[in-house]
Scaffold this motif. Structure first.
Motif, short mmCIF file in Angstrom:
data_model
loop_
_atom_site.label_atom_id
_atom_site.label_comp_id
_atom_site.label_asym_id
_atom_site.label_seq_id
_atom_site.Cartn_x
_atom_site.Cartn_y
_atom_site.Cartn_z
N ILE A 1 12.29 -6.05 -13.84
CA ILE A 1 13.37 -5.32 -13.16
C ILE A 1 14.41 -6.26 -12.56
CG2 ILE A 1 13.89 -3.74 -11.25
CD1 ILE A 1 11.24 -2.43 -11.65
N ASN A 2 13.97 -7.37 -12.03
CA ASN A 2 14.87 -8.32 -11.37
C ASN A 2 15.65 -7.67 -10.23
OD1 ASN A 2 15.99 -10.86 -10.93
ND2 ASN A 2 17.75 -10.46 -12.27
N ASN A 3 14.95 -6.86 -9.45
CA ASN A 3 15.57 -6.20 -8.30
C ASN A 3 14.45 -5.88 -7.30
OD1 ASN A 3 16.88 -4.64 -6.41
ND2 ASN A 3 17.99 -3.42 -7.92
N GLU A 4 14.26 -6.79 -6.34
CA GLU A 4 13.14 -6.67 -5.41
C GLU A 4 13.25 -5.42 -4.54
OE1 GLU A 4 10.50 -9.64 -2.56
OE2 GLU A 4 12.35 -10.34 -3.51
N ASP A 5 14.46 -4.94 -4.32
CA ASP A 5 14.64 -3.73 -3.51
C ASP A 5 14.01 -2.51 -4.18
OD1 ASP A 5 16.01 -5.17 -1.60
OD2 ASP A 5 18.00 -4.65 -2.39
N TYR A 6 13.83 -2.58 -5.49
CA TYR A 6 13.30 -1.45 -6.24
C TYR A 6 11.82 -1.65 -6.60
CZ TYR A 6 17.95 0.62 -6.99
OH TYR A 6 19.18 1.20 -6.82
N ILE A 7 11.16 -2.57 -5.93
CA ILE A 7 9.74 -2.81 -6.18
C ILE A 7 8.93 -2.40 -4.95
CG2 ILE A 7 7.97 -4.55 -6.66
CD1 ILE A 7 10.10 -6.17 -8.12
N LEU A 8 7.97 -1.51 -5.14
CA LEU A 8 7.10 -1.03 -4.07
C LEU A 8 5.71 -1.62 -4.26
CD1 LEU A 8 8.13 2.75 -4.09
CD2 LEU A 8 8.78 1.03 -2.38
N ASN A 9 5.12 -2.06 -3.17
CA ASN A 9 3.79 -2.66 -3.23
C ASN A 9 2.70 -1.61 -3.06
OD1 ASN A 9 1.90 -4.99 -3.15
ND2 ASN A 9 1.53 -4.25 -1.07
N ILE A 10 1.65 -1.75 -3.84
CA ILE A 10 0.43 -0.99 -3.61
C ILE A 10 -0.68 -2.00 -3.38
CG2 ILE A 10 0.10 -0.75 -6.12
CD1 ILE A 10 -1.70 1.66 -5.54
N GLU A 11 -1.45 -1.81 -2.33
CA GLU A 11 -2.49 -2.76 -1.97
C GLU A 11 -3.52 -2.88 -3.09
OE1 GLU A 11 -2.24 -4.55 0.82
OE2 GLU A 11 -0.39 -3.44 1.20
N GLU A 12 -3.98 -4.09 -3.30
CA GLU A 12 -5.00 -4.35 -4.32
C GLU A 12 -6.26 -3.55 -4.06
OE1 GLU A 12 -6.99 -8.26 -6.46
OE2 GLU A 12 -6.49 -8.33 -4.33
N GLU A 13 -6.54 -3.26 -2.78
CA GLU A 13 -7.78 -2.58 -2.42
C GLU A 13 -7.72 -1.06 -2.57
OE1 GLU A 13 -7.30 -6.27 0.22
OE2 GLU A 13 -6.04 -4.63 -0.49
N ILE A 14 -6.61 -0.54 -3.07
CA ILE A 14 -6.50 0.91 -3.28
C ILE A 14 -6.67 1.20 -4.76
CG2 ILE A 14 -5.02 2.94 -3.09
CD1 ILE A 14 -3.69 1.64 -0.68
N GLY A 15 -7.78 1.84 -5.11
CA GLY A 15 -8.05 2.15 -6.51
C GLY A 15 -7.11 3.21 -7.05
#
Length: 390
Positions: A245-259
């Motif tokens: 994407i090359n656009n960090e504003d459009y990237i949402l994190n999901i925690e590794e510990e959430i299946g």
């Protein structure tokens, strides 16, 4: 566990009651319609129409105590590393614990909160037109690219909460790698006014990324110059997402510990927040958290999820009922069986215990089913008149 005294007591009780008809249970206890029913968190559970009585529940509870549910439950909610094969916690309950009532690690809670707030802000911007394409035009369609939990969970909730829809944006879901399904959707929409969500925790999911590449080519072929404006990524692999994407504003994190199968309450719920609005999404989290608290606090014989689990265990291991039919009569819940198939069968699909020893009991049933009125005219005759225990 079959050699334990608790199991042997259950086995003896089953031998004594296995041929008893359901009406005989009611003859013995005319009030079981009241005594074998509970209500919590707005959910009314009538479990009186099962082949159980108070003795059954008492024996099941003895078996449960031998399994040390209290300690395991505390480990889950406190953020301990209960996923031993991957050496990590399971934080789906933390995703819906907005105020950190269960007091998990403060840094992890802050990370989940920041990701949620960024997601809600993007959902609000999308619905108000602030999030737009390179021409400044508002998006009219949202296409979600995911598979498994990132597909089944949001799709179920959006269908179930359709009466709460707040958005004018049409939401579509693509899971299949077969381009027929994807092209059919793309042919129905204007690519220039469509936002695509790539939902992959690892950002390596084959089906999802193949579809994303296919869409990027289609966007370029349609004349879109800045494809970055047309993608949002929900992932734990930020670097791979940036490369796409090359656009960090459009990237949402999901925690590794959430299946994945538990992820609809996390940033994977972005399409839900778009559909029903932020207020209703937060109410969804609160409702789930209320039931979490009930599960954590209520005594076993007054605990809705515990009772359902014990009854399932009773049927699977003693009646050899290897399948369970889920038949919603609410049209809004027609997708529930498919969601529960993954949620339960992937979670309980095990043949070894925590000590890597082969289990001597059935860990889970095969889940299947469909919408009630339709199933009455398809498979229910076998259920009612056949010889299978379901």
């Amino acid at each position: 566990m079959k050699h334990s005294s608790e199991w042997q007591a259950l086995s003896k009780h089953h031998q004594q009651t296995q041929h008893k008809k359901l009406n005989a249970f009611f003859d013995e206890d005319a009030d079981r319609g009241l005594t074998l029913a509970l209500e919590a968190c707005g959910i009314y559970l009538d479990f009186s129409k099962n082949h159980i009585n108070q003795d059954t529940l008492s024996l099941l509870n003895n078996y449960l105590n031998a399994c040390d549910l209290t300690q395991k439950r505390h480990a889950l909610f406190s953020g301990e590393k209960i996923n031993l094969s991957e050496n990590r916690a399971a934080l789906h309950t933390a995703a819906r614990d907005v105020n950190n009532n269960f007091k998990i690690d403060s840094q992890k809670h802050q990370s989940i909160s920041e990701s949620r707030n960024k997601m809600l802000a993007l959902a609000e911007d999308l619905n108000t037109g602030k999030l737009c394409n390179e021409k400044g035009e508002a998006f009219k369609h949202l296409v979600c690219l995911g598979i498994g939990g990132s597909y089944l969970g949001p799709k179920l909730v959006i269908k179930a909460l359709s009466n709460f829809k707040q958005s004018n944006i049409d939401i579509h879901f693509i899971a299949s790698i077969d381009t027929f399904a994807l092209d059919k959707t793309l042919n129905q929409i204007n690519l220039e006014t469509t936002l695509f969500v790539i939902q992959s925790k690892s950002f390596t999911t084959l089906e999802t990324l193949v579809n994303a590449e296919h869409i990027k080519k289609a966007l370029k072929n349609s004349g879109v110059k800045n494809t970055n404006k047309h993608f949002i990524a929900i992932t734990n692999n930020t670097e791979k997402a940036k490369a796409f994407i090359n656009n960090e504003d459009y990237i949402l994190n999901i925690e590794e510990e959430i299946g994945g199968r538990f992820s609809l309450w996390s940033t994977i719920g972005f399409p839900i927040a778009v559909a029903v609005g932020n207020k209703h999404f937060l109410e969804l989290l609160q409702g789930a958290h209320n039931l979490d608290k009930h599960f954590y606090q209520a005594e076993s014989q007054q605990n809705l999820p515990v009772l359902l689990a014990l009854i399932a265990f009773w049927y699977q291991n003693f009646f050899k009922a290897n399948t369970r039919a889920v038949i919603p009569y609410s049209h809004a819940l027609k997708l529930l069986p498919a969601f529960l198939q993954q949620l339960e069968m992937e979670s309980l699909g095990k043949s070894v215990n925590l000590n890597n020893e082969i289990t001597d009991f059935d860990t889970g049933a095969i889940i299947w089913g469909s919408e009630g009125p339709n199933s009455q005219h398809s498979f229910q005759q076998l259920m009612m008149q056949g010889k299978h225990t379901i």
